[in-house]
Design a protein around this motif. Sequence first.
Motif, PDB file in Angstrom:
ATOM      1  N   PRO A 127       0.835  -1.201   0.000  1.00 54.88           N
ATOM      2  CA  PRO A 127       0.000   0.000   0.000  1.00 54.88           C
ATOM      3  C   PRO A 127       0.873   1.254   0.000  1.00 54.88           C
ATOM      4  N   PRO A 128       0.359   2.366  -0.514  1.00 55.23           N
ATOM      5  CA  PRO A 128       1.172   3.585  -0.591  1.00 55.23           C
ATOM      6  C   PRO A 128       1.542   4.097   0.799  1.00 55.23           C
ATOM      7  N   SER A 129       2.750   4.645   0.903  1.00 56.82           N
ATOM      8  CA  SER A 129       3.168   5.246   2.171  1.00 56.82           C
ATOM      9  C   SER A 129       4.073   6.435   1.877  1.00 56.82           C
ATOM     10  N   TRP A 130       3.987   7.421   2.744  1.00 55.98           N
ATOM     11  CA  TRP A 130       4.812   8.618   2.570  1.00 55.98           C
ATOM     12  C   TRP A 130       6.278   8.306   2.828  1.00 55.98           C
ATOM     13  N   GLN A 131       6.552   7.320   3.654  1.00 50.06           N
ATOM     14  CA  GLN A 131       7.943   6.952   3.924  1.00 50.06           C
ATOM     15  C   GLN A 131       8.619   6.469   2.638  1.00 50.06           C
ATOM     16  N   ARG A 132       7.928   5.636   1.865  1.00 50.18           N
ATOM     17  CA  ARG A 132       8.483   5.159   0.603  1.00 50.18           C
ATOM     18  C   ARG A 132       8.632   6.303  -0.394  1.00 50.18           C
ATOM     19  N   TYR A 150       3.033   9.545  -4.723  1.00 52.09           N
ATOM     20  CA  TYR A 150       2.103   8.911  -3.786  1.00 52.09           C
ATOM     21  C   TYR A 150       0.814   8.510  -4.503  1.00 52.09           C
ATOM     22  N   ASP A 172       1.479   5.418  -6.545  1.00 51.90           N
ATOM     23  CA  ASP A 172       1.563   4.244  -5.681  1.00 51.90           C
ATOM     24  C   ASP A 172       0.160   3.746  -5.327  1.00 51.90           C
ATOM     25  N   GLY A 173      -0.733   4.670  -4.999  1.00 52.63           N
ATOM     26  CA  GLY A 173      -2.111   4.292  -4.680  1.00 52.63           C
ATOM     27  C   GLY A 173      -2.820   3.682  -5.867  1.00 52.63           C
ATOM     28  N   TYR A 228      -1.522   0.185  -6.343  1.00 59.73           N
ATOM     29  CA  TYR A 228      -2.011  -0.686  -5.275  1.00 59.73           C
ATOM     30  C   TYR A 228      -3.463  -1.100  -5.535  1.00 59.73           C
TER      31      TYR A 228
END
Length: 142
Positions: free
Chosen positions: A60-65, A110, A113-114, A117
């Motif tokens: 799943p999307p994450s701001w850290q990635r 981001y 990524d979403g 996902y």
Amino acid sequence: MPTRKQRRRRQKGRRHEYEYVYVDDDGQEVEVEEDEPAPKAAPASKAKTAKAAGIRPVPPPSWQRVLKRAAIFVPLFGVVVWFLLRDSSSPQQIIVQVVVLTLIFMPFSYFLDGLMYRQYRKRIGDPIPPRERTPRQPKAKG
């Protein structure tokens, strides 16, 4: 995706019937009894099914990635902007442009990524449930 040659080999293997035999201690071939059930695998979970289908899991999307990705791309942005504008811009202007590019890149990354996902979840047959919205409270006239 398997190549044409791999697909043909797999189809050929499915077309031919095989006889299974055992070799006993004396060296004689003994046919396998038909009433022996073939060992069946336990029902696979969705993750194993996706893996067997050759689908790579998408986290799943994450701001850290996104921040890690930005840390990789910011120097590249800097080098490209510097090569394109080294004669006509000051270092401060180049830095500002790199910051602007980064601020555009991060939310876009981001979002992608979403998107990936959600496509992955659809492909494995496990769609994300829609968000539950809370009803708005009517404004009191006052």
